[in-house]
Design a protein around this motif. Sequence first.
Motif, PDB file in Angstrom:
ATOM      1  N   TYR A  12      32.671  32.009  37.657  1.00 17.40           N
ATOM      2  CA  TYR A  12      33.306  33.402  38.375  1.00 17.40           C
ATOM      3  C   TYR A  12      33.123  34.415  37.550  1.00 17.40           C
ATOM      4  N   ILE A  13      32.429  35.294  38.102  1.00 18.92           N
ATOM      5  CA  ILE A  13      32.374  36.588  37.099  1.00 18.92           C
ATOM      6  C   ILE A  13      33.370  37.750  37.267  1.00 18.92           C
ATOM      7  N   ALA A  14      34.279  37.917  36.538  1.00 21.10           N
ATOM      8  CA  ALA A  14      35.242  39.009  36.636  1.00 21.10           C
ATOM      9  C   ALA A  14      35.064  40.220  35.859  1.00 21.10           C
ATOM     10  N   GLY A  15      35.392  41.325  36.355  1.00 20.04           N
ATOM     11  CA  GLY A  15      34.927  42.441  35.710  1.00 20.04           C
ATOM     12  C   GLY A  15      35.262  43.879  36.107  1.00 20.04           C
ATOM     13  N   LEU A  16      35.114  44.854  35.590  1.00 15.79           N
ATOM     14  CA  LEU A  16      35.129  45.965  36.080  1.00 15.79           C
ATOM     15  C   LEU A  16      33.843  46.436  37.052  1.00 15.79           C
ATOM     16  N   SER A  17      33.998  47.342  37.796  1.00 18.74           N
ATOM     17  CA  SER A  17      32.657  47.987  38.490  1.00 18.74           C
ATOM     18  C   SER A  17      31.880  48.981  37.392  1.00 18.74           C
ATOM     19  N   ARG A  18      30.677  48.548  37.566  1.00 20.15           N
ATOM     20  CA  ARG A  18      29.857  49.359  36.332  1.00 20.15           C
ATOM     21  C   ARG A  18      30.034  48.723  35.004  1.00 20.15           C
ATOM     22  N   GLY A  19      30.556  47.543  34.922  1.00 21.48           N
ATOM     23  CA  GLY A  19      30.725  46.891  33.780  1.00 21.48           C
ATOM     24  C   GLY A  19      29.497  45.776  33.353  1.00 21.48           C
ATOM     25  N   GLY A  20      28.350  45.586  34.087  1.00 21.42           N
ATOM     26  CA  GLY A  20      27.538  44.909  33.827  1.00 21.42           C
ATOM     27  C   GLY A  20      27.533  43.392  34.477  1.00 21.42           C
ATOM     28  N   SER A  21      28.551  43.306  35.221  1.00 25.09           N
ATOM     29  CA  SER A  21      28.505  41.919  35.926  1.00 25.09           C
ATOM     30  C   SER A  21      27.484  41.510  36.756  1.00 25.09           C
ATOM     31  N   GLU A  39      29.347  38.580  45.632  1.00 26.14           N
ATOM     32  CA  GLU A  39      30.435  38.893  45.696  1.00 26.14           C
ATOM     33  C   GLU A  39      31.114  38.145  46.765  1.00 26.14           C
ATOM     34  N   SER A  40      31.619  36.908  46.777  1.00 26.59           N
ATOM     35  CA  SER A  40      31.994  36.147  47.985  1.00 26.59           C
ATOM     36  C   SER A  40      33.265  36.773  48.597  1.00 26.59           C
ATOM     37  N   TYR A  41      34.395  36.884  47.552  1.00 31.34           N
ATOM     38  CA  TYR A  41      35.471  37.541  48.058  1.00 31.34           C
ATOM     39  C   TYR A  41      35.582  38.754  48.905  1.00 31.34           C
ATOM     40  N   PHE A  42      34.681  39.683  48.706  1.00 25.37           N
ATOM     41  CA  PHE A  42      34.106  40.858  49.282  1.00 25.37           C
ATOM     42  C   PHE A  42      33.649  40.477  50.656  1.00 25.37           C
ATOM     43  N   THR A  43      32.511  39.730  50.577  1.00 20.69           N
ATOM     44  CA  THR A  43      31.824  39.160  51.843  1.00 20.69           C
ATOM     45  C   THR A  43      32.824  38.361  52.683  1.00 20.69           C
ATOM     46  N   LEU A  44      33.484  37.524  52.094  1.00 21.83           N
ATOM     47  CA  LEU A  44      34.345  37.011  53.110  1.00 21.83           C
ATOM     48  C   LEU A  44      35.623  37.731  53.875  1.00 21.83           C
ATOM     49  N   GLU A 110      36.827  40.522  41.119  1.00 13.16           N
ATOM     50  CA  GLU A 110      38.387  40.791  41.200  1.00 13.16           C
ATOM     51  C   GLU A 110      39.179  39.724  40.942  1.00 13.16           C
ATOM     52  N   PRO A 111      40.183  39.941  39.844  1.00 13.55           N
ATOM     53  CA  PRO A 111      40.976  38.815  39.622  1.00 13.55           C
ATOM     54  C   PRO A 111      41.798  38.210  40.887  1.00 13.55           C
ATOM     55  N   PRO A 112      41.988  38.961  41.732  1.00 10.23           N
ATOM     56  CA  PRO A 112      42.580  38.428  43.252  1.00 10.23           C
ATOM     57  C   PRO A 112      41.857  37.363  43.716  1.00 10.23           C
ATOM     58  N   TYR A 118      39.853  30.038  44.011  1.00  9.91           N
ATOM     59  CA  TYR A 118      39.325  29.183  43.073  1.00  9.91           C
ATOM     60  C   TYR A 118      40.638  28.437  42.131  1.00  9.91           C
ATOM     61  N   LEU A 119      41.535  29.024  42.021  1.00 12.74           N
ATOM     62  CA  LEU A 119      42.625  28.492  41.096  1.00 12.74           C
ATOM     63  C   LEU A 119      43.296  27.163  41.653  1.00 12.74           C
ATOM     64  N   GLU A 120      43.817  27.148  42.617  1.00 11.94           N
ATOM     65  CA  GLU A 120      44.124  25.766  43.144  1.00 11.94           C
ATOM     66  C   GLU A 120      43.126  24.799  43.198  1.00 11.94           C
ATOM     67  N   LYS A 121      41.997  24.953  43.489  1.00  7.92           N
ATOM     68  CA  LYS A 121      40.526  24.188  43.453  1.00  7.92           C
ATOM     69  C   LYS A 121      40.607  23.611  42.035  1.00  7.92           C
ATOM     70  N   ALA A 122      40.760  24.647  41.057  1.00 15.75           N
ATOM     71  CA  ALA A 122      40.446  24.033  39.612  1.00 15.75           C
ATOM     72  C   ALA A 122      41.662  23.236  39.394  1.00 15.75           C
ATOM     73  N   ARG A 123      42.628  23.800  39.787  1.00 15.07           N
ATOM     74  CA  ARG A 123      43.908  22.762  39.225  1.00 15.07           C
ATOM     75  C   ARG A 123      43.885  21.339  39.707  1.00 15.07           C
ATOM     76  N   ALA A 124      43.281  21.103  41.111  1.00 13.33           N
ATOM     77  CA  ALA A 124      43.123  20.099  41.597  1.00 13.33           C
ATOM     78  C   ALA A 124      42.004  19.319  41.284  1.00 13.33           C
TER      79      ALA A 124
END
Length: 127
Positions: A12-21, A39-44, A110-112, A118-124
């Motif tokens: 998961y690539i997190a970062g600011l816009s225009r930051g090279g992601s 960007e699956s979060y935006f697309t979804l 986006e961190p949200p 992904y967070l719960e899937k990672a924990r599981a």
Amino acid sequence: MPTQIPRRRVVYIAGLSRGGSTILQKYLATHRSIVSVGESYFTLRALTGTLGEEVPVYPCTCGRARNECELWGPLIEPLASATVEEGHALLLDRFDALHPHSILIDSSKEPPGLKRLYLEKARAGEI
């Protein structure tokens, strides 16, 4: 005892816009074992109608229109009546069917999105 490798491998690539992601995502996706879902979060959120704004039509990271993409195209109709989480499950299942041994790159930034998708899937231990 050896550690079991999770069924799915995700970067998961997190970062600011225009930051090279985007360039990082494109560079990583040149590897034959890595596939980007963009960007699956935006697309979804856009395809499930939960974004709350007019959605610009961007091409998929594969270069095709989203409705012509082998990953996203078949999901457009089911996503219209799904929650973001349900849509993400559909996306992961479709990804696994098309790319069973590949690493998924999600450049949602986006961190949200990281927390929600992904967070719960990672924990599981799913990823």
